[in-house]
Design an enzyme around this catalytic site. Structure first.
Site, PDB file in Angstrom:
ATOM      1  N   ARG A 156      -0.676 -18.643  -1.067  1.00  0.00           N
ATOM      2  CA  ARG A 156      -0.409 -17.814   0.167  1.00  0.00           C
ATOM      3  C   ARG A 156      -1.161 -18.137   1.252  1.00  0.00           C
ATOM      4  NH1 ARG A 156      -1.388 -14.936  -4.719  1.00  0.00           N
ATOM      5  NH2 ARG A 156       0.450 -13.785  -5.593  1.00  0.00           N
ATOM      6  N   LYS A 180      -4.549 -12.232  -5.101  1.00  0.00           N
ATOM      7  CA  LYS A 180      -4.662 -10.710  -5.172  1.00  0.00           C
ATOM      8  C   LYS A 180      -5.347 -10.054  -6.432  1.00  0.00           C
ATOM      9  CE  LYS A 180       0.183 -10.282  -3.050  1.00  0.00           C
ATOM     10  NZ  LYS A 180       1.376  -9.940  -3.275  1.00  0.00           N
ATOM     11  N   HIS A 257       5.638 -19.403   4.443  1.00  0.00           N
ATOM     12  CA  HIS A 257       5.911 -18.866   3.113  1.00  0.00           C
ATOM     13  C   HIS A 257       6.943 -19.803   2.622  1.00  0.00           C
ATOM     14  CE1 HIS A 257       5.490 -15.753   0.217  1.00  0.00           C
ATOM     15  NE2 HIS A 257       6.831 -15.600   0.128  1.00  0.00           N
ATOM     16  N   ARG A 260       5.614 -22.546   0.606  1.00  0.00           N
ATOM     17  CA  ARG A 260       5.023 -22.149  -0.582  1.00  0.00           C
ATOM     18  C   ARG A 260       6.535 -22.265  -1.575  1.00  0.00           C
ATOM     19  NH1 ARG A 260       1.689 -18.428  -3.542  1.00  0.00           N
ATOM     20  NH2 ARG A 260       2.744 -16.817  -4.587  1.00  0.00           N
ATOM     21  N   HIS A 283       1.243 -15.379  -9.360  1.00  0.00           N
ATOM     22  CA  HIS A 283       2.257 -14.365  -9.908  1.00  0.00           C
ATOM     23  C   HIS A 283       1.571 -13.503 -11.353  1.00  0.00           C
ATOM     24  CE1 HIS A 283       5.849 -16.244  -7.636  1.00  0.00           C
ATOM     25  NE2 HIS A 283       5.078 -15.437  -6.784  1.00  0.00           N
ATOM     26  N   TYR A 292      13.266 -18.306  -8.943  1.00  0.00           N
ATOM     27  CA  TYR A 292      13.341 -19.922  -8.729  1.00  0.00           C
ATOM     28  C   TYR A 292      14.327 -20.465  -9.981  1.00  0.00           C
ATOM     29  CZ  TYR A 292       9.615 -19.509  -5.428  1.00  0.00           C
ATOM     30  OH  TYR A 292       8.776 -19.301  -4.670  1.00  0.00           O
TER      31      TYR A 292
END
Length: 318
Positions: A156, A180, A257, A260, A283, A292
């Site tokens: 990210r 995250k 982004h 990415r 993720h 995707y």
């Protein structure tokens, strides 16, 4: 509106204004949506207040048939839910007909991405500019390192710009990224990314050694004089668009982004496993990575077309 529907809508709007402080635009939106639903229901011989779940389901199907997007349908349903909750709370109806209705499913748009050729042009432009020397040499080395790292890892942009300076001391082919929820993940680095990062790191060290202000050390790989202490992601995004323009790539198609997404799409197109890409992207849920799947579907289609015996036989007959 038939029977007491008009009066009930008026009472509902008054409640939204007086008790919930709804803005004028919100009230007007509710009024338009409820009037539209009422108009359709009148053609069915019923009114808004007396509508059944099937009546409202038919109304949503009517909207879909008229080409309304799922988001627009969901907004109309939201207005109806609020209205019928009001009627139920005030004792004007004994049930809420929207309680058993499913919200229209919003289609998930495919992520924007770049072709392998476009990424190669972008990186090539950054590499050429970094090798040129001259004014703002450090800035150009930084941009080259940023792009190589981003495309090599798929991290990210917030993770990229806040990388610690300690990564320069690592000698391996892997990078530990804190994502995250303060979760760490291990991502591999390409040789090109390692070279670009080291070249930038050496130039940064030289710059800090010559700094006469005394600010010779920073905990960040991409330091900045701003409040956070590291390069703002907005600055990187702006500089990336400028680089894309110089590389002959349409500026509207480029952002950190998007790079990415390109990382993930290109991996999957070349045989990577979806679970592996999930881990690399950080993720927590595989459903996030499943945006995707269109890449996987295309790859499987090509696999069948190129390797299935019947497909080969059909090609020979053609």
């Amino acid at each position: 509106m038939s029977d007491l529907s008009a009066a009930h809508v008026e009472a509902f709007l008054e409640m939204m204004s007086a008790e919930r402080g709804a803005a004028v635009n919100t009230l007007q939106s509710y009024e338009r949506d409820l009037e539209d639903a009422s108009s359709h229901l009148r053609t069915l011989g019923t009114g808004l207040t007396a509508a059944t779940p099937d009546d409202l389901r038919g109304y949503l199907a009517h909207l879909a048939g008229q080409g309304f997007k799922a988001s627009s349908q969901a907004r109309r349903l939201s207005a109806l839910r609020q209205f019928y909750k009001f009627l139920y709370a005030e004792g004007m109806r004994g049930d809420d007909p929207t309680g058993i209705l499913d919200a229209p499913k919003k289609g998930r748009s495919l992520p924007k991405t770049l072709s392998v050729d476009d990424v190669s042009r972008l990186i090539g432009q950054a590499e050429t500019e970094a090798a040129a020397g001259g004014a703002d040499h450090l800035g150009r080395l930084r941009m080259h390192a940023l792009i190589e790292l981003l495309y090599a890892t798929g991290m990210r942009v917030s993770e990229l710009v806040s990388l610690p300076a300690s990564v320069l001391a690592q000698n391996g082919r892997f990078l530990v990224i804190r994502g995250k929820g303060n979760k760490d993940r291990l991502v591999p680095l390409s040789q090109a990314a390692i070279r670009a990062m080291r070249a930038y790191g050496e130039a940064l060290a030289d710059e800090m050694a010559r700094d006469e202000t005394g600010n010779r050390e920073s905990p960040w790989l991409f330091p900045s004089s701003g409040k956070q202490g590291f390069l703002p992601r907005q600055v990187f995004a702006r500089d990336l668009k400028s680089l894309a323009a110089r590389a002959g790539i349409r500026v509207a198609t480029i952002s950190p982004h998007v790079l990415r997404h390109a990382f993930a799409s290109h991996l999957l197109a070349n045989g990577a496993d979806l679970r592996a890409v999930q881990e690399l992207l950080g993720h927590s849920d595989i459903s996030t990575t499943q945006i995707y799947t269109h890449v996987l579907e295309e790859r499987l289609h090509n696999l069948v077309q190129n390797h299935h015996p019947l497909a080969k036989q059909a090609k020979k007959q053609d």
